[in-house]
Each structure stands twice: as C-alpha cells, then as structure tokens.
Design a protein around this motif. Structure first.
Motif, PDB file in Angstrom:
ATOM      1  N   ASP A  95      45.301  50.926  40.915  1.00 18.85           N
ATOM      2  CA  ASP A  95      44.519  50.762  42.141  1.00 18.85           C
ATOM      3  C   ASP A  95      43.801  49.419  42.155  1.00 18.85           C
ATOM      4  O   ASP A  95      43.707  48.761  43.203  1.00 18.85           O
ATOM      5  N   LEU A  96      43.301  48.999  40.998  1.00 16.34           N
ATOM      6  CA  LEU A  96      42.556  47.736  40.931  1.00 16.34           C
ATOM      7  C   LEU A  96      43.482  46.529  41.035  1.00 16.34           C
ATOM      8  O   LEU A  96      43.205  45.593  41.789  1.00 16.34           O
ATOM      9  N   ILE A  97      44.580  46.546  40.277  1.00 16.26           N
ATOM     10  CA  ILE A  97      45.415  45.349  40.205  1.00 16.26           C
ATOM     11  C   ILE A  97      46.121  45.046  41.516  1.00 16.26           C
ATOM     12  O   ILE A  97      46.454  43.898  41.799  1.00 16.26           O
ATOM     13  N   ARG A  98      46.318  46.041  42.353  1.00 17.31           N
ATOM     14  CA  ARG A  98      47.013  45.787  43.618  1.00 17.31           C
ATOM     15  C   ARG A  98      46.146  45.002  44.596  1.00 17.31           C
ATOM     16  O   ARG A  98      46.645  44.480  45.593  1.00 17.31           O
ATOM     17  N   PHE A  99      44.828  44.875  44.323  1.00 15.42           N
ATOM     18  CA  PHE A  99      43.953  44.083  45.186  1.00 15.42           C
ATOM     19  C   PHE A  99      43.986  42.600  44.852  1.00 15.42           C
ATOM     20  O   PHE A  99      43.379  41.801  45.563  1.00 15.42           O
ATOM     21  N   GLY A 100      44.660  42.219  43.757  1.00 20.22           N
ATOM     22  CA  GLY A 100      44.742  40.822  43.379  1.00 20.22           C
ATOM     23  C   GLY A 100      44.049  40.561  42.063  1.00 20.22           C
ATOM     24  O   GLY A 100      43.146  41.305  41.653  1.00 20.22           O
ATOM     25  N   ASP A 101      44.452  39.485  41.391  1.00 19.54           N
ATOM     26  CA  ASP A 101      43.914  39.186  40.067  1.00 19.54           C
ATOM     27  C   ASP A 101      42.417  38.927  40.101  1.00 19.54           C
ATOM     28  O   ASP A 101      41.665  39.428  39.261  1.00 19.54           O
ATOM     29  N   ASN A 102      41.949  38.122  41.049  1.00 16.39           N
ATOM     30  CA  ASN A 102      40.529  37.763  41.083  1.00 16.39           C
ATOM     31  C   ASN A 102      39.654  38.985  41.341  1.00 16.39           C
ATOM     32  O   ASN A 102      38.629  39.184  40.680  1.00 16.39           O
ATOM     33  N   ALA A 103      40.063  39.801  42.293  1.00 20.70           N
ATOM     34  CA  ALA A 103      39.278  40.998  42.598  1.00 20.70           C
ATOM     35  C   ALA A 103      39.265  41.956  41.412  1.00 20.70           C
ATOM     36  O   ALA A 103      38.222  42.538  41.078  1.00 20.70           O
ATOM     37  N   ALA A 104      40.414  42.134  40.757  1.00 16.60           N
ATOM     38  CA  ALA A 104      40.475  43.037  39.615  1.00 16.60           C
ATOM     39  C   ALA A 104      39.632  42.520  38.448  1.00 16.60           C
ATOM     40  O   ALA A 104      38.924  43.289  37.785  1.00 16.60           O
ATOM     41  N   GLN A 105      39.688  41.204  38.202  1.00 16.94           N
ATOM     42  CA  GLN A 105      38.883  40.629  37.122  1.00 16.94           C
ATOM     43  C   GLN A 105      37.392  40.762  37.409  1.00 16.94           C
ATOM     44  O   GLN A 105      36.592  41.012  36.498  1.00 16.94           O
ATOM     45  N   SER A 106      37.004  40.608  38.654  1.00 16.88           N
ATOM     46  CA  SER A 106      35.583  40.742  39.000  1.00 16.88           C
ATOM     47  C   SER A 106      35.071  42.169  38.780  1.00 16.88           C
ATOM     48  O   SER A 106      33.869  42.381  38.611  1.00 16.88           O
ATOM     49  N   LEU A 107      35.988  43.138  38.776  1.00 17.39           N
ATOM     50  CA  LEU A 107      35.620  44.532  38.526  1.00 17.39           C
ATOM     51  C   LEU A 107      35.803  44.930  37.064  1.00 17.39           C
ATOM     52  O   LEU A 107      35.710  46.102  36.723  1.00 17.39           O
ATOM     53  N   GLY A 108      36.067  43.931  36.221  1.00 21.27           N
ATOM     54  CA  GLY A 108      36.116  44.174  34.785  1.00 21.27           C
ATOM     55  C   GLY A 108      37.491  44.445  34.213  1.00 21.27           C
ATOM     56  O   GLY A 108      37.598  44.793  33.028  1.00 21.27           O
ATOM     57  N   GLN A 109      38.543  44.300  34.992  1.00 12.46           N
ATOM     58  CA  GLN A 109      39.881  44.583  34.478  1.00 12.46           C
ATOM     59  C   GLN A 109      40.438  43.390  33.721  1.00 12.46           C
ATOM     60  O   GLN A 109      40.290  42.242  34.150  1.00 12.46           O
ATOM     61  N   ARG A 110      41.080  43.660  32.596  1.00  9.24           N
ATOM     62  CA  ARG A 110      41.808  42.616  31.853  1.00  9.24           C
ATOM     63  C   ARG A 110      43.216  42.546  32.447  1.00  9.24           C
ATOM     64  O   ARG A 110      44.139  43.224  32.010  1.00  9.24           O
ATOM     65  N   VAL A 111      43.355  41.695  33.443  1.00  6.64           N
ATOM     66  CA  VAL A 111      44.535  41.718  34.306  1.00  6.64           C
ATOM     67  C   VAL A 111      45.817  41.457  33.532  1.00  6.64           C
ATOM     68  O   VAL A 111      46.818  42.176  33.703  1.00  6.64           O
ATOM     69  N   ASN A 112      45.834  40.445  32.676  1.00  4.20           N
ATOM     70  CA  ASN A 112      47.066  40.101  31.976  1.00  4.20           C
ATOM     71  C   ASN A 112      47.507  41.221  31.040  1.00  4.20           C
ATOM     72  O   ASN A 112      48.694  41.525  30.930  1.00  4.20           O
ATOM     73  N   LEU A 113      46.540  41.860  30.378  1.00  2.00           N
ATOM     74  CA  LEU A 113      46.875  42.969  29.492  1.00  2.00           C
ATOM     75  C   LEU A 113      47.413  44.150  30.294  1.00  2.00           C
ATOM     76  O   LEU A 113      48.423  44.766  29.919  1.00  2.00           O
ATOM     77  N   VAL A 114      46.754  44.457  31.410  1.00  2.00           N
ATOM     78  CA  VAL A 114      47.203  45.578  32.243  1.00  2.00           C
ATOM     79  C   VAL A 114      48.587  45.303  32.807  1.00  2.00           C
ATOM     80  O   VAL A 114      49.458  46.190  32.823  1.00  2.00           O
ATOM     81  N   ARG A 115      48.833  44.073  33.261  1.00  2.00           N
ATOM     82  CA  ARG A 115      50.145  43.739  33.808  1.00  2.00           C
ATOM     83  C   ARG A 115      51.223  43.904  32.747  1.00  2.00           C
ATOM     84  O   ARG A 115      52.315  44.436  33.017  1.00  2.00           O
ATOM     85  N   ALA A 116      50.952  43.456  31.520  1.00  2.00           N
ATOM     86  CA  ALA A 116      51.937  43.601  30.443  1.00  2.00           C
ATOM     87  C   ALA A 116      52.205  45.068  30.130  1.00  2.00           C
ATOM     88  O   ALA A 116      53.362  45.480  29.967  1.00  2.00           O
ATOM     89  N   LEU A 117      51.163  45.871  30.052  1.00  2.00           N
ATOM     90  CA  LEU A 117      51.336  47.288  29.754  1.00  2.00           C
ATOM     91  C   LEU A 117      52.093  48.000  30.876  1.00  2.00           C
ATOM     92  O   LEU A 117      52.955  48.859  30.610  1.00  2.00           O
ATOM     93  N   MET A 118      51.794  47.654  32.118  1.00  2.06           N
ATOM     94  CA  MET A 118      52.473  48.292  33.240  1.00  2.06           C
ATOM     95  C   MET A 118      53.957  47.901  33.279  1.00  2.06           C
ATOM     96  O   MET A 118      54.815  48.732  33.585  1.00  2.06           O
ATOM     97  N   MET A 119      54.247  46.649  32.959  1.00  2.00           N
ATOM     98  CA  MET A 119      55.656  46.238  32.895  1.00  2.00           C
ATOM     99  C   MET A 119      56.382  46.976  31.778  1.00  2.00           C
ATOM    100  O   MET A 119      57.550  47.365  31.923  1.00  2.00           O
ATOM    101  N   MET A 120      55.685  47.207  30.660  1.00  6.09           N
ATOM    102  CA  MET A 120      56.307  47.947  29.565  1.00  6.09           C
ATOM    103  C   MET A 120      56.599  49.384  29.986  1.00  6.09           C
ATOM    104  O   MET A 120      57.689  49.915  29.720  1.00  6.09           O
ATOM    105  N   LEU A 121      55.643  50.030  30.659  1.00  8.73           N
ATOM    106  CA  LEU A 121      55.863  51.406  31.114  1.00  8.73           C
ATOM    107  C   LEU A 121      56.986  51.472  32.142  1.00  8.73           C
ATOM    108  O   LEU A 121      57.805  52.398  32.121  1.00  8.73           O
ATOM    109  N   CYS A 122      57.028  50.492  33.033  1.00  7.01           N
ATOM    110  CA  CYS A 122      58.105  50.443  34.028  1.00  7.01           C
ATOM    111  C   CYS A 122      59.463  50.320  33.351  1.00  7.01           C
ATOM    112  O   CYS A 122      60.430  50.986  33.731  1.00  7.01           O
ATOM    113  N   THR A 123      59.532  49.474  32.312  1.00 10.13           N
ATOM    114  CA  THR A 123      60.787  49.301  31.581  1.00 10.13           C
ATOM    115  C   THR A 123      61.197  50.574  30.862  1.00 10.13           C
ATOM    116  O   THR A 123      62.376  50.954  30.846  1.00 10.13           O
TER     117      THR A 123
END
Length: 328
Positions: A211-239
C-alpha cells in the motif's frame, strides 16, 4: 463480503464443472459418490475424476492464484497498471531455459524441465534487479527498461534455438510454451501447493508495505519505509510465485494483468483485500480457461495459455484505451 462469497461460489462451480464434464460426462450422483465415498464408486469413473480431472483442475487453480498474486505485486511495486510478472523477465528467462533443456540437451530427463524453467525465471529476475541498481538503489523505470531489453535478448536466443533445433524437439517446446496443465498429477499439485504456502503468506503479511510503495518512493520513504529493501523483497516474492507457476504449467499469460484489475474493481485498492481476491479471480480464470480449452473444441484441446491470451489481449487493449481516454 457478498462479492467474495459470490467469487467462492463461482470458483466451486467451475471446479465441479471441470471435474464432471469432458469426453465422458460424470452424472451428479456418481460425482457425489466418488467425492464422498470413493471406495464404493465405479473404478473407471473414479479414475477419470480422481486421477485425471481433479488434479488438473486443482493445479490450474494454484497456478492462477500464484500468477494473479504475482501480478498484484508487480503493479504495486512498478506503479504501473499495465504491468505483469513478465515485465521482470520471468517469462523470457523461463522460456529460454525450457528451450535449452528441450532443444539443446536432448538427453535431459523430463523431471529436469520444471526446475530448469524456474531457475531461468529466477536468474533473469535477479539479473534485471542487479543491473537496475544505481547509486545503491533501484527505480521502477530502470527495472522496466532493463527488463524489456533483457527479455528481448532472451526472446532472440529462444527464437534462434527454435530455428535450428530438431522439429520434434521444437514442437514439444512450443506445446510447453503455450501453457497447459494437461499433465497434472497429485505429486505436482502437492509440490506446488507446499511451495506456494510461504511466499503467499509473506505477501499477505507485506500488504501494508505494498500500500505504501504504490504511492511512490518519496512518499513511502517519508512514512518510514525502506523502499529499496521492500522493492527487492517484493520482486523476490513475485519471482517465487510466478516462477513456480510457470515451472508447473508453462507460460500462461495475462492472468497477472487481468485478475488484479478485476479485484481492484470489486474490492478496492487496499492490498489486504486485493491480494486474496486477485488470487480467487486468477484461480477461477485459469481453471475456466483449461475447462473451456478441453471442451469447446473437443476432442481437440486448446492449451490454457491460448485461452487466457484470447481473453487477456482484448482486456489489455481496453486498458490502453481507457487510460488514453483518461489522459485526454
């Protein structure tokens, strides 16, 4: 809740139709007897239902659920409503690996094909992610562009093997690439089900991160998300999800595109509800596609991947047109 109940009833109806109808139609009474008390049923009918049709329907259900959930992940991470798992090069990597095993490694055992296709899908996704890293991070645009380039390269290699391979091996590879669950058995169903438990559970637990990452990297980072880590983990789960589905059934396209869009219309954009509803729709779609493929033109059979393409291609055109209209 009513819509989810309706989806469950539709899934059950398609499952019963897939088990009962075909070259030999099983009467409702016989079907109920086999499912409730298989020991006293007609052995021939029992074999048709329990050994042929039921594992095929359940494998199609699992494959559709995995592809749909993977599509929901990709659309959130890439923030692209037209995205599907193939955007990460998963389809192209699996196709190339399968073609190498079938056309180039003639003595490779048949059991090696699913593992090779999964390895090809995983390797391509990992390569795209590594090449997309820049200054310690990644971006959706870089992943998309590199994915398109490497997928084209893998597609060219697959075409080269097709052009110079033995015609019988190429024909066998083309059947696999079309996507089908015709060779389903209980061992394959159990293996895929056990494999999907962990990545599906982890994806559900990560619904808030999606839900957070779909709003964009800047918005997600401002809410405390580690965007690059989350993107990597989500790509791994997708694979893990789509790679396993492809290994089990070949290339079945458009499910990861269509199912999340339909779920979004029914349940809204929040991933806590979007992910399971997408899985229900994807399971129903692939099972219905396999059922239609083996009954509409009987005694011939159309692979499920061809049927989903017949559904998904017009839907993709509709999405393009609707977004163009909205932009105008």
């Amino acid at each position: 809740m009513i819509r989810i109940a309706a989806l469950l009833l539709l899934l059950l109806a398609v499952l019963l139709a897939s088990v009962a109808w075909g070259g030999y139609t099983v009467a409702p009474g016989d079907l109920l007897a086999i499912l409730m008390q298989p020991a006293g049923a007609n052995p021939q009918v029992e074999m048709i239902v329990l050994d042929l049709r039921l594992p095929r329907a359940l494998l199609a259900m699992l494959v559709g659920a995995a592809l749909a959930m993977a599509g929901a992940i990709v659309q959130a991470v890439m923030r692209n409503p037209l995205a599907e798992p193939g955007l990460l090069g998963i389809n192209a990597g699996a196709a190339l690996a399968a073609m190498i095993v079938i056309a180039a490694l003639k003595d490779a055992p048949a059991q090696f094909l699913p593992w090779a296709s999964f390895a090809g899908a995983s390797g391509m996704a990992a390569t795209i992610y590594m090449l997309s890293r820049h200054n310690g991070g990644t971006s959706s645009l870089r992943i998309i562009l590199i994915g398109i380039g490497l997928s084209a390269l893998a597609g060219a290699a697959t075409t080269l093997l097709t052009a110079f391979g033995d015609i019988r091996d190429v024909q066998r590879a083309m059947i696999w690439l079309a996507g089908s669950v015709y060779n389903a058995d209980w061992a394959g169903v159990r293996m895929l089900a056990l494999w999907l438990v962990a990545p599906m559970a982890m994806t559900m637990m990560a619904s808030r991160q999606l839900d957070l990452i779909r709003f964009g990297d800047n918005a997600a980072q401002s809410l405390g998300q580690r965007v690059n880590l989350v993107r990597a983990l989500m790509m791994m789960l997708c694979t893990l999800l789509s790679g396993a589905a492809i290994a089990a059934a070949g290339l079945i396209g458009f499910v990861g595109l269509v199912a999340p869009h339909m779920a979004r219309r029914l349940i809204g954009p929040a991933h806590a509800g979007l992910l399971p509803v997408s899985a229900l729709i994807g399971a129903t779609l692939v099972m219905a596609a396999d059922f239609a493929g083996r009954t509409v033109v009987a005694p011939a059979q159309l692979p499920a991947g061809i049927v989903t393409a017949l559904i998904g291609a017009p839907f993709f055109a509709y999405l393009l047109w609707s977004h163009r209209h909205a932009a105008g």
